[in-house]
Write a protein that holds these residues in place. Structure first.
Motif, short mmCIF file in Angstrom:
data_model
loop_
_atom_site.label_atom_id
_atom_site.label_comp_id
_atom_site.label_asym_id
_atom_site.label_seq_id
_atom_site.Cartn_x
_atom_site.Cartn_y
_atom_site.Cartn_z
N LYS A 1 -36.59 -6.74 -26.97
CA LYS A 1 -37.38 -6.39 -27.97
C LYS A 1 -36.69 -6.54 -29.26
N ASP A 2 -35.52 -5.97 -29.33
CA ASP A 2 -34.75 -5.84 -30.58
C ASP A 2 -33.95 -7.04 -30.79
N GLN A 3 -33.63 -7.83 -29.86
CA GLN A 3 -32.85 -9.25 -30.29
C GLN A 3 -33.91 -10.15 -30.91
N LEU A 4 -35.15 -10.13 -30.11
CA LEU A 4 -36.16 -10.87 -30.30
C LEU A 4 -37.27 -10.42 -31.48
N THR A 5 -36.86 -9.47 -32.20
CA THR A 5 -37.79 -9.19 -33.23
C THR A 5 -37.38 -9.47 -34.72
N PHE A 6 -38.17 -10.30 -35.40
CA PHE A 6 -37.66 -11.03 -36.62
C PHE A 6 -38.62 -10.50 -37.66
N GLY A 7 -38.13 -9.56 -38.52
CA GLY A 7 -39.17 -8.91 -39.54
C GLY A 7 -40.23 -8.25 -38.82
N ASN A 8 -41.40 -8.65 -39.06
CA ASN A 8 -42.80 -7.90 -38.64
C ASN A 8 -43.18 -8.53 -37.35
N THR A 9 -42.37 -9.68 -36.80
CA THR A 9 -42.88 -10.28 -35.72
C THR A 9 -41.81 -10.07 -34.47
N GLN A 10 -42.46 -9.83 -33.33
CA GLN A 10 -41.73 -10.00 -32.03
C GLN A 10 -42.11 -11.26 -31.20
N ILE A 11 -41.08 -11.92 -30.72
CA ILE A 11 -41.37 -12.94 -29.78
C ILE A 11 -40.77 -12.38 -28.55
N TRP A 12 -41.73 -12.63 -27.43
CA TRP A 12 -41.42 -12.30 -26.04
C TRP A 12 -41.81 -13.41 -25.17
N GLY A 13 -41.33 -12.98 -23.90
CA GLY A 13 -41.67 -13.85 -22.82
C GLY A 13 -42.18 -13.11 -21.66
N GLU B 1 -46.50 -19.66 1.00
CA GLU B 1 -46.68 -20.13 -0.37
C GLU B 1 -45.88 -19.48 -1.42
N TYR B 2 -45.48 -20.26 -2.64
CA TYR B 2 -44.81 -19.69 -3.62
C TYR B 2 -46.08 -19.73 -4.71
N GLU B 3 -46.18 -18.73 -5.51
CA GLU B 3 -47.31 -18.58 -6.80
C GLU B 3 -46.56 -18.09 -7.94
N ILE B 4 -46.90 -18.69 -8.96
CA ILE B 4 -46.31 -18.20 -10.61
C ILE B 4 -47.72 -17.47 -10.83
N ASP B 5 -47.39 -16.20 -11.07
CA ASP B 5 -48.64 -15.45 -11.40
C ASP B 5 -48.71 -15.24 -12.87
N ALA B 6 -47.73 -15.23 -13.71
CA ALA B 6 -47.64 -15.21 -15.13
C ALA B 6 -46.39 -15.88 -15.59
N LEU B 7 -46.48 -16.97 -16.41
CA LEU B 7 -45.32 -17.62 -17.39
C LEU B 7 -45.80 -17.86 -18.67
N ASN B 8 -45.32 -16.58 -19.35
CA ASN B 8 -46.22 -16.80 -20.88
C ASN B 8 -45.02 -16.71 -21.98
N ILE B 9 -45.31 -16.86 -23.11
CA ILE B 9 -44.55 -16.89 -24.36
C ILE B 9 -45.54 -16.31 -25.56
N GLY B 10 -45.38 -15.39 -26.09
CA GLY B 10 -46.19 -14.71 -26.95
C GLY B 10 -45.41 -14.22 -28.27
N ILE C 1 -41.19 -10.62 -8.12
CA ILE C 1 -40.29 -10.25 -9.17
C ILE C 1 -41.09 -10.36 -10.70
N GLN C 2 -40.81 -9.52 -11.36
CA GLN C 2 -41.50 -9.68 -13.01
C GLN C 2 -40.22 -9.21 -13.87
N PHE C 3 -40.17 -10.09 -14.98
CA PHE C 3 -39.20 -9.46 -16.07
C PHE C 3 -40.04 -9.98 -17.13
N LEU C 4 -40.02 -9.03 -18.15
CA LEU C 4 -40.56 -9.39 -19.77
C LEU C 4 -39.29 -9.24 -20.57
N LEU C 5 -39.27 -10.12 -21.36
CA LEU C 5 -38.07 -10.42 -22.38
C LEU C 5 -38.61 -9.94 -23.78
#
Length: 333
Positions: free
Chosen positions: A41-53, A69-78, A329-333
Motif C-alpha cells: 500500500k505505501d509503495q503503490l500510493t501516489f498522492g491521493n491514489t492507491q494502485i493495487w492488485g 481442476e485449476y481455477e483463477i478466482d480473482a485476477l484484479n488491478i484497481g 492462495i491469495q495475495f493483495l498487493l
C-alpha cells in the motif's frame, strides 16, 4: 499427475517468496481478517491514489483423480482515489479461464462514492449489491475458498446502479436500485431493487447479529429472492448461518433463472492462533426439487491477514459420495 505436482510446487514457491522478510512489505497498522489489506500500500500510493492488485486461485483435487481442476478466482488491478468526502474506484477483472467475452468481465468495480451525509456512503456506478450476506461479501475476506451455494446461485454479481449504505445505533443497511443486467449483456432490461438490513449487538457474552435481504425486479420475467442470516462472535469463536429462498433469480449465471430454489448453510470457525483458523460447515441447495448437499472442514493460514493467506477446504457430498480437496492462495498487493 505431473501437472498437479507442478502446480503444487508453484503454489509453495509463491508463498515462500511473498512471505520472505527480504520482500519490502507495508507494515503500517495491523492486518485485518474482516477487510482487505494490501502488502504494498505505501509503495503503490501516489498522492491521493492507491494502485493495487489482487490474485486469488485454487486447485481442486478429487480422490478418483478424474475431475482435478485449476481455477483463477480473482485476477484484479484497481485504483482507489480519495478526494476528501468523495472517493472513486476503478477495478479491472481478467480471468483467462472464464467462458465470458473479455468485454463482459473486464470492467468490475467502476463507481464514485459520496460521504457528505454523516455515517452514510452513497455509491453510484458498477458495484456488487448485497444479494445475501455471503453473496455480497468481498471475495478477499472469505474464510472458505468457495462461497455458499445460495451465494453462487443468487448473488455474487455486479450491477449498474445507485445505493446508500449507512448505520444508526445498532442497525446497518445497504439499499440500492440497479439495472437488472449483469456482465454488460443488455441495456437496462428492467429495474432491480437490492436491500440488506443488519441488526448488531455487542455484549460481554459476545457479538450477535441478524440480517434480512430482498432482491426483487424484472428481467423478462419477475424474480424475487429473500435472504435471512444470523451470526455470533465470541473471542476466537465465530458462527454464521444463512437461508435463502427464490422465485426465479438473477444471479451468477448471467441471465434470469426461472426456477423455485432455496438453500441454507451454517459454519463455525475457531482461531487456534492469531494466524491459524479452523472451520467446519454444512451447505444445502435445492432447485426444482433437486438437492445438492456438502459438508466440510477448512484450515486457513493468515500470513499477513487477508493480504497474504493460504486456504484449504475438504468437502464431502453425501449425494454421490464424492470427496474434494481444495488448496488456494491469495495475495493483495
Amino acid at each position: 499427475m505431473f501437472d498437479v505436482i507442478k502446480k503444487t510446487i508453484y503454489l509453495i514457491l509463491t508463498v515462500l517468496i511473498l512471505s520472505s522478510p527480504a520482500l519490502a512489505l507495508s507494515e503500517a497498522g495491523e492486518y485485518s481478517l474482516d477487510k482487505p489489506n494490501f502488502l504494498l500500500k505505501d509503495q503503490l500510493t501516489f498522492g491521493n491514489t492507491q494502485i493495487w492488485g489482487a490474485f486469488n486461485n485454487h486447485f481442486m483435487y478429487t480422490l478418483d483423480n478424474k475431475d482435478n481442476e485449476y481455477e483463477i478466482d480473482a485476477l484484479n488491478i484497481g485504483a482507489d482515489s480519495n478526494f476528501g468526502k468523495i472517493n472513486t474506484r476503478v477495478m479491472f477483472n481478467y480471468n483467462p479461464l472464464s467462458d465470458r467475452p473479455l468485454t463482459q468481465q473486464l470492467f468490475a468495480d467502476m463507481y464514485i462514492q459520496d460521504r457528505h451525509i454523516p455515517n452514510h456512503v452513497i455509491t453510484i456506478g458498477h458495484q456488487r449489491p448485497p444479494v445475501g450476506r455471503n453473496g455480497g461479501e468481498s471475495p478477499y475476506t472469505l474464510d472458505s475458498i468457495m462461497r455458499s451455494q445460495i451465494a453462487r446461485n443468487f448473488g455474487t454479481v455486479r450491477k449498474l446502479g445507485a445505493s446508500i449504505k449507512g448505520e444508526r445505533n445498532i442497525v446497518e443497511y445497504n439499499l440500492g436500485v440497479y439495472s437488472s443486467d449483469t456482465y454488460f449483456q443488455e441495456f437496462f432490461p428492467g429495474l432491480e431493487f437490492v436491500g440488506w438490513v443488519d441488526v448488531k449487538k455487542d455484549t460481554k457474552y459476545g457479538s450477535f447479529n441478524a440480517g434480512y435481504g430482498l432482491d426483487a425486479g424484472k428481467r423478462g420475467e419477475s424474480f424475487c429472492v429473500n435472504s435471512f442470516a444470523i451470526g455470533y462472535d465470541y473471542k476466537k469463536f465465530s458462527f454464521d448461518a444463512e437461508y435463502g429462498i427464490a422465485d426465479n433469480y438473477n444471479g451468477l449465471s448471467g441471465s434470469l433463472t426461472e426456477a423455485k430454489a432455496s438453500g441454507y448453510n451454517a459454519s463455525v470457525g475457531y482461531m487456534i492462533t492469531p494466524k491459524v483458523q479452523v472451520t467446519a460447515g454444512y451447505d444445502e441447495f435445492t432447485k426444482n426439487d433437486v438437492t445438492k448437499r456438502y459438508m466440510g472442514t477448512g484450515l486457513n493460514y493468515y500470513i499477513k491477514g487477508n493480504a497474504l493467506k493460504i486456504q484449504s477446504n475438504y468437502y464431502y457430498s453425501p449425494d454421490n459420495g464424492s470427496h474434494r480437496l481444495l488448496l488456494g492462495i491469495q495475495f493483495l498487493l
